[in-house]
Design a protein around this motif. Structure first.
Motif, PDB file in Angstrom:
ATOM      1  N   UNK A  70     113.820  35.309 140.703  1.00  0.00           N
ATOM      2  CA  UNK A  70     113.965  34.612 141.990  1.00  0.00           C
ATOM      3  C   UNK A  70     113.654  35.543 143.160  1.00  0.00           C
ATOM      4  N   UNK A  71     114.167  36.778 143.096  1.00  0.00           N
ATOM      5  CA  UNK A  71     113.913  37.738 144.190  1.00  0.00           C
ATOM      6  C   UNK A  71     112.435  38.092 144.253  1.00  0.00           C
ATOM      7  N   UNK A  72     111.829  38.363 143.090  1.00  0.00           N
ATOM      8  CA  UNK A  72     110.405  38.731 143.077  1.00  0.00           C
ATOM      9  C   UNK A  72     109.556  37.600 143.645  1.00  0.00           C
ATOM     10  N   UNK A  73     109.890  36.364 143.293  1.00  0.00           N
ATOM     11  CA  UNK A  73     109.164  35.203 143.836  1.00  0.00           C
ATOM     12  C   UNK A  73     109.340  35.112 145.345  1.00  0.00           C
ATOM     13  N   UNK A  74     110.555  35.363 145.808  1.00  0.00           N
ATOM     14  CA  UNK A  74     110.850  35.302 147.249  1.00  0.00           C
ATOM     15  C   UNK A  74     110.027  36.340 148.015  1.00  0.00           C
ATOM     16  N   UNK A  75     109.825  37.510 147.398  1.00  0.00           N
ATOM     17  CA  UNK A  75     109.065  38.579 148.057  1.00  0.00           C
ATOM     18  C   UNK A  75     107.564  38.489 147.769  1.00  0.00           C
ATOM     19  N   UNK A  76     107.153  37.559 146.923  1.00  0.00           N
ATOM     20  CA  UNK A  76     105.729  37.417 146.603  1.00  0.00           C
ATOM     21  C   UNK A  76     105.206  38.510 145.685  1.00  0.00           C
ATOM     22  N   UNK A  77     106.088  39.095 144.890  1.00  0.00           N
ATOM     23  CA  UNK A  77     105.673  40.144 143.948  1.00  0.00           C
ATOM     24  C   UNK A  77     105.376  39.497 142.606  1.00  0.00           C
ATOM     25  N   UNK A  78     104.124  39.651 142.154  1.00  0.00           N
ATOM     26  CA  UNK A  78     103.724  39.051 140.881  1.00  0.00           C
ATOM     27  C   UNK A  78     103.643  40.128 139.801  1.00  0.00           C
ATOM     28  N   UNK A  79     103.840  39.705 138.568  1.00  0.00           N
ATOM     29  CA  UNK A  79     103.792  40.612 137.425  1.00  0.00           C
ATOM     30  C   UNK A  79     102.643  40.241 136.508  1.00  0.00           C
ATOM     31  N   UNK A  80     101.920  41.266 136.032  1.00  0.00           N
ATOM     32  CA  UNK A  80     100.922  41.042 134.987  1.00  0.00           C
ATOM     33  C   UNK A  80     101.642  41.037 133.648  1.00  0.00           C
ATOM     34  N   UNK A  90     115.058  37.898 133.667  1.00  0.00           N
ATOM     35  CA  UNK A  90     115.977  36.753 133.718  1.00  0.00           C
ATOM     36  C   UNK A  90     117.422  37.151 134.016  1.00  0.00           C
ATOM     37  N   UNK A  91     117.665  38.437 134.322  1.00  0.00           N
ATOM     38  CA  UNK A  91     119.029  38.912 134.585  1.00  0.00           C
ATOM     39  C   UNK A  91     119.533  38.379 135.919  1.00  0.00           C
ATOM     40  N   UNK A  92     120.810  37.978 135.933  1.00  0.00           N
ATOM     41  CA  UNK A  92     121.455  37.545 137.173  1.00  0.00           C
ATOM     42  C   UNK A  92     121.694  38.781 138.049  1.00  0.00           C
ATOM     43  N   UNK A  93     121.423  38.647 139.331  1.00  0.00           N
ATOM     44  CA  UNK A  93     121.588  39.768 140.257  1.00  0.00           C
ATOM     45  C   UNK A  93     123.035  39.821 140.752  1.00  0.00           C
ATOM     46  N   UNK A  94     123.575  41.054 140.751  1.00  0.00           N
ATOM     47  CA  UNK A  94     124.934  41.281 141.225  1.00  0.00           C
ATOM     48  C   UNK A  94     124.891  42.278 142.382  1.00  0.00           C
TER      49      UNK A  94
END
Length: 195
Positions: A70-80, A90-94
């Protein structure tokens, strides 16, 4: 943080009277424009800061709830496909978590390497004990090695051998070690007897 107040008006009025400020990223269980009701409980879920490091840059983002994805999507960071992320995607952020994105690629490379010769010692009854003689000089060999390099953020992190082909074999150095025992001889009598 709990504040009990008696007030009429909207949720926004109640928060203002209780001197509680909210940021747009915080989550309130009612709309700010909602009218207050008797015994109403207003709950605020505070966002927390998360550091995200990717491509040599660290960004701090306020985050309420969700996963690393979710955070990566929010920042527009894509993964190859080969890229890695810590914690897991898929880890929940704390609160207190920091996210790191590792750019990973794989490359094949071919290297010519030296095969070091070994030194072998053999016993020889032709040489006296305590002496050695080189029977055969050693010679290094050569081989071609194909590696698969794992490159993380531009640096080789791990190399795996795919195949090896010997071009010239190494020739062992052979050293002879003497085992022959010296016998001392004397030209005169060992002892004389008096008659």
């Amino acid at each position: 943080e709990v504040a009990t107040i008696t007030v009429a008006g909207t949720v926004a009025d109640a928060l203002e009277m209780a001197e509680i400020s909210c940021r747009p990223v915080d989550k309130i269980n009612y709309e700010l424009t909602a009218l207050l009701e008797k015994d109403m409980t207003i709950e605020i879920q505070r966002a927390f800061s998360v550091d995200v490091t990717a491509d040599g840059e660290t960004q701090t983002v306020d985050f309420l709830e969700g996963t690393v994805s979710d955070i990566l999507n929010e920042l527009g960071i894509t993964l190859d496909d080969d890229d890695e992320v810590s914690p897991a995607i898929n880890a929940e952020i704390k609160p207190g978590d920091a996210i790191k994105v590792f750019r990973v690629s794989y490359e094949e490379r071919t290297a010519t390497e030296t095969i070091k010769f070994k030194t072998v010692t053999k016993e020889s009854s032709n040489l006296y004990k305590g002496t050695t003689k080189v029977e055969q000089e050693g010679k290094n060999g050569e081989k071609t090695v194909i590696y698969n390099d794992k490159i993380v953020d531009g640096k080789v992190e791990k190399s795996t051998v795919i195949s090896e082909e010997i071009i010239t074999k190494a020739v062992n150095k052979v050293v002879l070690k003497g085992t022959k025992i010296k016998v001392l001889s004397t030209s005169g009598p060992i002892s004389t007897l008096a008659l």
